[in-house]
Design a protein around this motif. Structure first.
Motif, PDB file in Angstrom:
ATOM      1  N   VAL A  77       0.848  -1.203   0.000  1.00  0.00           N
ATOM      2  CA  VAL A  77       0.000   0.000   0.000  1.00  0.00           C
ATOM      3  C   VAL A  77       0.879   1.246   0.000  1.00  0.00           C
ATOM      4  CG1 VAL A  77      -1.658   1.368   1.340  1.00  0.00           C
ATOM      5  CG2 VAL A  77      -2.010  -1.096   1.061  1.00  0.00           C
ATOM      6  N   LEU A  78       1.888   1.280   0.856  1.00  0.00           N
ATOM      7  CA  LEU A  78       2.754   2.462   0.915  1.00  0.00           C
ATOM      8  C   LEU A  78       3.489   2.664  -0.404  1.00  0.00           C
ATOM      9  CD1 LEU A  78       3.859   4.841   2.510  1.00  0.00           C
ATOM     10  CD2 LEU A  78       5.661   3.321   3.379  1.00  0.00           C
ATOM     11  N   VAL A  79       4.007   1.605  -0.977  1.00  0.00           N
ATOM     12  CA  VAL A  79       4.712   1.706  -2.265  1.00  0.00           C
ATOM     13  C   VAL A  79       3.781   2.284  -3.324  1.00  0.00           C
ATOM     14  CG1 VAL A  79       5.726   0.334  -4.145  1.00  0.00           C
ATOM     15  CG2 VAL A  79       6.407  -0.094  -1.766  1.00  0.00           C
ATOM     16  N   GLN A  80       2.540   1.782  -3.407  1.00  0.00           N
ATOM     17  CA  GLN A  80       1.582   2.282  -4.404  1.00  0.00           C
ATOM     18  C   GLN A  80       1.152   3.720  -4.108  1.00  0.00           C
ATOM     19  OE1 GLN A  80       0.371   1.062  -7.263  1.00  0.00           O
ATOM     20  NE2 GLN A  80       1.692  -0.721  -7.100  1.00  0.00           N
ATOM     21  N   LEU A  81       0.977   4.057  -2.824  1.00  0.00           N
ATOM     22  CA  LEU A  81       0.593   5.420  -2.445  1.00  0.00           C
ATOM     23  C   LEU A  81       1.673   6.406  -2.877  1.00  0.00           C
ATOM     24  CD1 LEU A  81      -1.257   7.446  -0.938  1.00  0.00           C
ATOM     25  CD2 LEU A  81      -0.048   6.798   1.171  1.00  0.00           C
ATOM     26  N   ILE A  82       2.922   6.080  -2.589  1.00  0.00           N
ATOM     27  CA  ILE A  82       4.026   6.968  -2.964  1.00  0.00           C
ATOM     28  C   ILE A  82       4.126   7.071  -4.481  1.00  0.00           C
ATOM     29  CG2 ILE A  82       6.547   7.194  -2.921  1.00  0.00           C
ATOM     30  CD1 ILE A  82       6.371   5.997  -0.015  1.00  0.00           C
ATOM     31  N   ALA A  83       3.992   5.965  -5.187  1.00  0.00           N
ATOM     32  CA  ALA A  83       4.061   5.987  -6.654  1.00  0.00           C
ATOM     33  C   ALA A  83       2.946   6.845  -7.232  1.00  0.00           C
ATOM     34  CB  ALA A  83       3.987   4.566  -7.209  1.00  0.00           C
ATOM     35  N   TRP A  84       1.728   6.689  -6.700  1.00  0.00           N
ATOM     36  CA  TRP A  84       0.576   7.435  -7.204  1.00  0.00           C
ATOM     37  C   TRP A  84       0.738   8.930  -6.950  1.00  0.00           C
ATOM     38  CZ3 TRP A  84      -4.012   8.954  -4.054  1.00  0.00           C
ATOM     39  CH2 TRP A  84      -5.033   9.512  -4.838  1.00  0.00           C
ATOM     40  N   LYS A  85       1.192   9.288  -5.762  1.00  0.00           N
ATOM     41  CA  LYS A  85       1.332  10.697  -5.432  1.00  0.00           C
ATOM     42  C   LYS A  85       2.525  11.327  -6.140  1.00  0.00           C
ATOM     43  CE  LYS A  85      -2.024  11.955  -2.875  1.00  0.00           C
ATOM     44  NZ  LYS A  85      -2.883  13.051  -3.234  1.00  0.00           N
ATOM     45  N   SER A  86       3.499  10.504  -6.520  1.00  0.00           N
ATOM     46  CA  SER A  86       4.651  11.020  -7.250  1.00  0.00           C
ATOM     47  C   SER A  86       4.275  11.349  -8.690  1.00  0.00           C
ATOM     48  CB  SER A  86       5.792  10.004  -7.238  1.00  0.00           C
ATOM     49  OG  SER A  86       6.242   9.811  -5.920  1.00  0.00           O
ATOM     50  N   GLN A  87       3.377  10.553  -9.259  1.00  0.00           N
ATOM     51  CA  GLN A  87       2.906  10.765 -10.633  1.00  0.00           C
ATOM     52  C   GLN A  87       1.403  10.491 -10.657  1.00  0.00           C
ATOM     53  OE1 GLN A  87       5.106   9.849 -13.948  1.00  0.00           O
ATOM     54  NE2 GLN A  87       6.691  11.048 -12.990  1.00  0.00           N
ATOM     55  N   PRO A  88       0.585  11.424 -10.126  1.00  0.00           N
ATOM     56  CA  PRO A  88      -0.851  11.153 -10.009  1.00  0.00           C
ATOM     57  C   PRO A  88      -1.542  10.999 -11.367  1.00  0.00           C
ATOM     58  CG  PRO A  88      -0.350  13.397  -9.304  1.00  0.00           C
ATOM     59  CD  PRO A  88       0.951  12.747  -9.661  1.00  0.00           C
ATOM     60  N   ASP A  89      -2.254   9.902 -11.494  1.00  0.00           N
ATOM     61  CA  ASP A  89      -3.129   9.689 -12.644  1.00  0.00           C
ATOM     62  C   ASP A  89      -4.168   8.648 -12.247  1.00  0.00           C
ATOM     63  OD1 ASP A  89      -2.038   7.122 -12.930  1.00  0.00           O
ATOM     64  OD2 ASP A  89      -0.764   7.680 -14.595  1.00  0.00           O
ATOM     65  N   ALA A  90      -5.185   8.518 -13.054  1.00  0.00           N
ATOM     66  CA  ALA A  90      -6.287   7.619 -12.723  1.00  0.00           C
ATOM     67  C   ALA A  90      -5.837   6.171 -12.636  1.00  0.00           C
ATOM     68  CB  ALA A  90      -7.419   7.763 -13.730  1.00  0.00           C
ATOM     69  N   SER A  91      -4.915   5.741 -13.497  1.00  0.00           N
ATOM     70  CA  SER A  91      -4.489   4.341 -13.460  1.00  0.00           C
ATOM     71  C   SER A  91      -3.715   4.037 -12.182  1.00  0.00           C
ATOM     72  CB  SER A  91      -3.658   3.990 -14.694  1.00  0.00           C
ATOM     73  OG  SER A  91      -2.441   4.714 -14.692  1.00  0.00           O
ATOM     74  N   GLY A  92      -2.935   5.012 -11.694  1.00  0.00           N
ATOM     75  CA  GLY A  92      -2.223   4.821 -10.427  1.00  0.00           C
ATOM     76  C   GLY A  92      -3.191   4.732  -9.265  1.00  0.00           C
ATOM     77  N   GLY A  93      -4.256   5.511  -9.333  1.00  0.00           N
ATOM     78  CA  GLY A  93      -5.278   5.441  -8.300  1.00  0.00           C
ATOM     79  C   GLY A  93      -5.986   4.094  -8.307  1.00  0.00           C
ATOM     80  N   THR A  94      -6.235   3.564  -9.499  1.00  0.00           N
ATOM     81  CA  THR A  94      -6.865   2.251  -9.606  1.00  0.00           C
ATOM     82  C   THR A  94      -5.952   1.174  -9.050  1.00  0.00           C
ATOM     83  OG1 THR A  94      -8.129   2.950 -11.533  1.00  0.00           O
ATOM     84  CG2 THR A  94      -7.880   0.580 -11.208  1.00  0.00           C
ATOM     85  N   ALA A  95      -4.660   1.252  -9.349  1.00  0.00           N
ATOM     86  CA  ALA A  95      -3.700   0.279  -8.820  1.00  0.00           C
ATOM     87  C   ALA A  95      -3.648   0.365  -7.297  1.00  0.00           C
ATOM     88  CB  ALA A  95      -2.317   0.511  -9.418  1.00  0.00           C
TER      89      ALA A  95
END
Length: 195
Positions: A77-95
């Motif tokens: 969860v933390l890895v995905q949260l950091i990745a999503w916030k580093s490059q926010p987009d809808a697909s990152g939010g879905t992941a």
């Protein structure tokens, strides 16, 4: 690190984490826990470049937490949260939603990282008018808050309200209005019990 976190100075906590990491990175017992704590503090401090370094350790070379990680679902969860916030987009939010869903299903505990991820996903989906994502994120937040104890009951109920509202925005049916009435009754019962 702990003293800086206790006084709410996440910048100083991040600096302490960076200084301490070389001495603890090889500790097979504590390194994943410390990487989560250090990474989450750096994330909350807005120091994404530092948070990404800790996320890199947690993700491991094959994209999976180290085998000695005692909470791999939370690490994911933390890895995905950091990745999503580093490059926010809808697909990152879905992941992130999928990862958070798997974490919530994995065990019946709550943690600050997962609750933060659910809050941010809910806020993002709400702002975008992505009602199904908002429904999902609110449901996950409600489940996590429900596991966190009585002090989190207001957060749980707020998440439940947002979930029903998101469902109503997606499906304006009597069923959703009835769900809001049912939730109102649960809130009244909560208030009566607290009195």
């Amino acid at each position: 690190f702990n003293a800086a976190v206790a006084r709410g100075d996440l910048g100083a906590a991040t600096d302490a984490a960076v200084a301490a990491w070389p001495t603890v990175a090889g500790d097979a017992v504590n390194a994943p826990r410390l990487a989560r704590e250090f990474g989450f503090a750096a994330y909350r401090a807005g120091r994404m470049e530092v948070a990404q370094r800790f996320a890199g350790f947690l993700a491991g070379p094959a994209g999976e937490p180290p085998t000695f990680d005692d909470e791999p679902a939370v690490s994911r969860v933390l890895v995905q949260l950091i990745a999503w916030k580093s490059q926010p987009d809808a697909s990152g939010g879905t992941a992130l939603l999928d990862t958070l869903d798997a974490r919530v299903a994995a065990d019946a505990t709550a943690d600050a990282i997962s609750m933060q991820a659910a809050r941010e996903l809910l806020s993002d989906a709400w702002d975008r008018g992505a009602w199904r994502d908002a429904d999902r994120a609110a449901g996950l937040l409600a489940r996590l808050a429900g596991r966190a104890g009585a002090a989190s009951l207001p957060l749980q109920r707020q998440a439940e309200i947002r979930q029903i509202a998101a469902r109503f925005m997606d499906d304006r049916s009597v069923r959703q209005a009835d769900a809001m009435v049912d939730l109102h009754e649960r809130i009244v019962t909560d208030i009566e019990r607290a009195a």
